[in-house]
Design a protein around this motif. Structure first.
Motif, PDB file in Angstrom:
ATOM      1  N   VAL A 284      39.797   2.651  42.991  1.00 36.35           N
ATOM      2  CA  VAL A 284      38.858   3.778  43.038  1.00 36.35           C
ATOM      3  C   VAL A 284      39.430   4.921  43.882  1.00 36.35           C
ATOM      4  CG1 VAL A 284      36.540   4.500  43.734  1.00 36.35           C
ATOM      5  CG2 VAL A 284      36.862   2.345  42.524  1.00 36.35           C
ATOM      6  N   LYS A 285      40.167   4.599  44.928  1.00 38.86           N
ATOM      7  CA  LYS A 285      40.802   5.644  45.738  1.00 38.86           C
ATOM      8  C   LYS A 285      41.797   6.419  44.875  1.00 38.86           C
ATOM      9  CE  LYS A 285      43.026   6.279  50.171  1.00 38.86           C
ATOM     10  NZ  LYS A 285      43.488   5.600  51.373  1.00 38.86           N
ATOM     11  N   HIS A 286      42.557   5.710  44.075  1.00 37.27           N
ATOM     12  CA  HIS A 286      43.492   6.376  43.158  1.00 37.27           C
ATOM     13  C   HIS A 286      42.721   7.233  42.150  1.00 37.27           C
ATOM     14  CE1 HIS A 286      47.080   7.071  40.808  1.00 37.27           C
ATOM     15  NE2 HIS A 286      46.428   6.678  39.736  1.00 37.27           N
ATOM     16  N   ALA A 287      41.611   6.718  41.642  1.00 35.41           N
ATOM     17  CA  ALA A 287      40.788   7.486  40.699  1.00 35.41           C
ATOM     18  C   ALA A 287      40.246   8.753  41.355  1.00 35.41           C
ATOM     19  CB  ALA A 287      39.643   6.622  40.166  1.00 35.41           C
ATOM     20  N   ALA A 288      39.858   8.655  42.624  1.00 41.16           N
ATOM     21  CA  ALA A 288      39.342   9.829  43.349  1.00 41.16           C
ATOM     22  C   ALA A 288      40.427  10.887  43.509  1.00 41.16           C
ATOM     23  CB  ALA A 288      38.803   9.413  44.717  1.00 41.16           C
ATOM     24  N   LEU A 289      41.612  10.470  43.890  1.00 42.85           N
ATOM     25  CA  LEU A 289      42.699  11.424  44.077  1.00 42.85           C
ATOM     26  C   LEU A 289      43.134  12.036  42.741  1.00 42.85           C
ATOM     27  CD1 LEU A 289      44.746   9.499  46.778  1.00 42.85           C
ATOM     28  CD2 LEU A 289      43.204  11.442  47.111  1.00 42.85           C
ATOM     29  N   THR A 290      43.135  11.251  41.688  1.00 47.37           N
ATOM     30  CA  THR A 290      43.464  11.770  40.357  1.00 47.37           C
ATOM     31  C   THR A 290      42.413  12.784  39.901  1.00 47.37           C
ATOM     32  OG1 THR A 290      44.590   9.713  39.785  1.00 47.37           O
ATOM     33  CG2 THR A 290      43.886  11.124  37.952  1.00 47.37           C
ATOM     34  N   TYR A 291      41.147  12.459  40.112  1.00 44.10           N
ATOM     35  CA  TYR A 291      40.063  13.370  39.731  1.00 44.10           C
ATOM     36  C   TYR A 291      40.183  14.686  40.497  1.00 44.10           C
ATOM     37  CZ  TYR A 291      35.256  14.991  38.919  1.00 44.10           C
ATOM     38  OH  TYR A 291      34.142  15.718  38.571  1.00 44.10           O
ATOM     39  N   LEU A 292      40.460  14.581  41.789  1.00 45.53           N
ATOM     40  CA  LEU A 292      40.603  15.785  42.599  1.00 45.53           C
ATOM     41  C   LEU A 292      41.791  16.619  42.128  1.00 45.53           C
ATOM     42  CD1 LEU A 292      39.624  17.413  45.045  1.00 45.53           C
ATOM     43  CD2 LEU A 292      41.179  16.081  46.433  1.00 45.53           C
ATOM     44  N   ARG A 293      42.916  15.966  41.867  1.00 46.51           N
ATOM     45  CA  ARG A 293      44.099  16.690  41.397  1.00 46.51           C
ATOM     46  C   ARG A 293      43.800  17.378  40.072  1.00 46.51           C
ATOM     47  NH1 ARG A 293      47.967  12.881  39.891  1.00 46.51           N
ATOM     48  NH2 ARG A 293      47.993  12.219  42.047  1.00 46.51           N
ATOM     49  N   ASN A 294      43.146  16.689  39.156  1.00 40.16           N
ATOM     50  CA  ASN A 294      42.807  17.293  37.863  1.00 40.16           C
ATOM     51  C   ASN A 294      41.851  18.462  38.028  1.00 40.16           C
ATOM     52  OD1 ASN A 294      44.420  15.445  36.577  1.00 40.16           O
ATOM     53  ND2 ASN A 294      42.735  14.093  36.007  1.00 40.16           N
ATOM     54  N   LYS A 295      40.913  18.309  38.923  1.00 36.99           N
ATOM     55  CA  LYS A 295      39.943  19.378  39.176  1.00 36.99           C
ATOM     56  C   LYS A 295      40.637  20.604  39.763  1.00 36.99           C
ATOM     57  CE  LYS A 295      35.355  19.933  41.083  1.00 36.99           C
ATOM     58  NZ  LYS A 295      34.261  19.317  41.783  1.00 36.99           N
ATOM     59  N   LEU A 296      41.563  20.372  40.691  1.00 37.73           N
ATOM     60  CA  LEU A 296      42.292  21.486  41.296  1.00 37.73           C
ATOM     61  C   LEU A 296      43.221  22.137  40.281  1.00 37.73           C
ATOM     62  CD1 LEU A 296      43.116  19.964  44.779  1.00 37.73           C
ATOM     63  CD2 LEU A 296      41.464  21.756  44.271  1.00 37.73           C
ATOM     64  N   ASN A 297      43.867  21.330  39.465  1.00 46.14           N
ATOM     65  CA  ASN A 297      44.767  21.877  38.451  1.00 46.14           C
ATOM     66  C   ASN A 297      44.019  22.701  37.422  1.00 46.14           C
ATOM     67  OD1 ASN A 297      46.999  20.789  39.660  1.00 46.14           O
ATOM     68  ND2 ASN A 297      47.082  18.992  38.330  1.00 46.14           N
ATOM     69  N   ALA A 298      42.760  22.388  37.193  1.00 47.49           N
ATOM     70  CA  ALA A 298      41.952  23.137  36.234  1.00 47.49           C
ATOM     71  C   ALA A 298      41.342  24.386  36.878  1.00 47.49           C
ATOM     72  CB  ALA A 298      40.861  22.250  35.662  1.00 47.49           C
ATOM     73  N   LYS A 299      41.765  24.679  38.093  1.00 48.32           N
ATOM     74  CA  LYS A 299      41.294  25.873  38.819  1.00 48.32           C
ATOM     75  C   LYS A 299      39.794  25.853  39.075  1.00 48.32           C
ATOM     76  CE  LYS A 299      45.352  27.803  38.665  1.00 48.32           C
ATOM     77  NZ  LYS A 299      46.279  27.453  39.669  1.00 48.32           N
ATOM     78  N   GLU A 300      39.242  24.651  39.268  1.00 52.80           N
ATOM     79  CA  GLU A 300      37.816  24.533  39.578  1.00 52.80           C
ATOM     80  C   GLU A 300      37.650  24.186  41.052  1.00 52.80           C
ATOM     81  OE1 GLU A 300      36.926  22.548  35.235  1.00 52.80           O
ATOM     82  OE2 GLU A 300      36.050  21.678  37.019  1.00 52.80           O
ATOM     83  N   LYS A 301      38.356  24.925  41.904  1.00 55.15           N
ATOM     84  CA  LYS A 301      38.291  24.621  43.328  1.00 55.15           C
ATOM     85  C   LYS A 301      36.886  24.854  43.856  1.00 55.15           C
ATOM     86  CE  LYS A 301      43.055  25.642  44.291  1.00 55.15           C
ATOM     87  NZ  LYS A 301      43.980  26.382  45.105  1.00 55.15           N
ATOM     88  N   GLU A 302      36.505  23.956  44.737  1.00 61.15           N
ATOM     89  CA  GLU A 302      35.180  24.037  45.353  1.00 61.15           C
ATOM     90  C   GLU A 302      35.305  24.881  46.626  1.00 61.15           C
ATOM     91  OE1 GLU A 302      32.379  20.921  47.714  1.00 61.15           O
ATOM     92  OE2 GLU A 302      33.672  20.186  46.163  1.00 61.15           O
ATOM     93  N   HIS A 303      34.538  25.958  46.694  1.00 59.39           N
ATOM     94  CA  HIS A 303      34.550  26.797  47.885  1.00 59.39           C
ATOM     95  C   HIS A 303      33.148  26.804  48.492  1.00 59.39           C
ATOM     96  CE1 HIS A 303      38.546  28.340  47.212  1.00 59.39           C
ATOM     97  NE2 HIS A 303      38.229  28.545  45.948  1.00 59.39           N
ATOM     98  N   LEU A 304      33.073  26.412  49.738  1.00 60.32           N
ATOM     99  CA  LEU A 304      31.794  26.434  50.434  1.00 60.32           C
ATOM    100  C   LEU A 304      31.811  27.563  51.455  1.00 60.32           C
ATOM    101  CD1 LEU A 304      31.272  22.652  51.157  1.00 60.32           C
ATOM    102  CD2 LEU A 304      30.155  24.035  49.427  1.00 60.32           C
ATOM    103  N   ASN A 305      30.708  28.244  51.573  1.00 57.42           N
ATOM    104  CA  ASN A 305      30.585  29.271  52.580  1.00 57.42           C
ATOM    105  C   ASN A 305      30.282  28.592  53.912  1.00 57.42           C
ATOM    106  OD1 ASN A 305      29.849  31.317  54.279  1.00 57.42           O
ATOM    107  ND2 ASN A 305      28.626  32.412  52.757  1.00 57.42           N
ATOM    108  N   MET A 306      31.198  28.719  54.848  1.00 56.68           N
ATOM    109  CA  MET A 306      31.064  28.018  56.114  1.00 56.68           C
ATOM    110  C   MET A 306      29.780  28.424  56.839  1.00 56.68           C
ATOM    111  SD  MET A 306      33.864  27.446  59.080  1.00 56.68           S
ATOM    112  CE  MET A 306      33.850  29.068  59.763  1.00 56.68           C
TER     113      MET A 306
END
Length: 180
Positions: A77-99
């Protein structure tokens, strides 16, 4: 309670009831793992489900005699999480939170005096997705800079920048929260 070996044998036969039992057995720990990497509960559940699908697909490779199933499932599951995050970042869907928005959340205690696990996750949630993941992998999971760089296929300098940026943002967030 049914033995783990019987549940695994049922899962290998594609028995839905056994699969549900294994899912319910592993879910709390795997949810907690994914919470380290994602703020959005929908992302967490998606990654847990993707990871569980991989677990069910590869369950034939798991040997009950070699020990507890949780560390094996945790790694998948840790590998799945990192893969999901990498795919999400590669698709330019970065999550930006207003601090500023995140820091206005009420906190029952001063996080500088006693950093409980929920406070750590509150602070980590203000970081951009990639910076948060790099900080978690380095500070909480114990990965080396070169290992993180190799995993994400980025330079070690970029990893160090994310670590520095994370420390800078967290320092400001803690000072701001302390001012209230």
């Amino acid at each position: 309670m049914e033995s783990l070996q019987n549940i695994i044998e049922g899962c290998n036969r594609n028995d839905r009831i056994s699969q549900e039992k294994l899912y319910r057995l592993l879910y709390p720990g795997l949810f907690s793992l994914c919470r380290k990497y994602f703020v959005c509960e929908q992302d967490i559940v998606t990654v847990v489900n993707n990871g569980m699908l991989n677990i069910f697909r590869n369950l034939g490779m798991y040997d009950v005699k070699k020990g507890d199933i949780f560390p094996w499932a945790y790694a998948i599951v840790k590998h799945a999480a990192l893969t999901y995050l990498r795919n999400k970042l590669n698709a330019k869907e970065k999550e930006h939170l207003n601090m500023d928005d995140c820091m206005d959340l009420p906190s029952p205690c001063n996080p500088i005096v006693s950093l409980a696990s929920k406070d750590i996750y509150l602070y980590l949630s203000v970081l951009p997705a990639m910076t948060r993941t790099v900080c978690i992998m380095f500070y909480l999971d114990g990965f080396l800079v070169r290992e993180i760089a190799a995993h994400f296929q980025i330079s070690e300098g970029t990893v160090k920048w994310h670590l520095s940026e994370g420390r800078s943002i967290l320092k400001k967030a803690m000072k701001k929260k302390d001012a209230y």
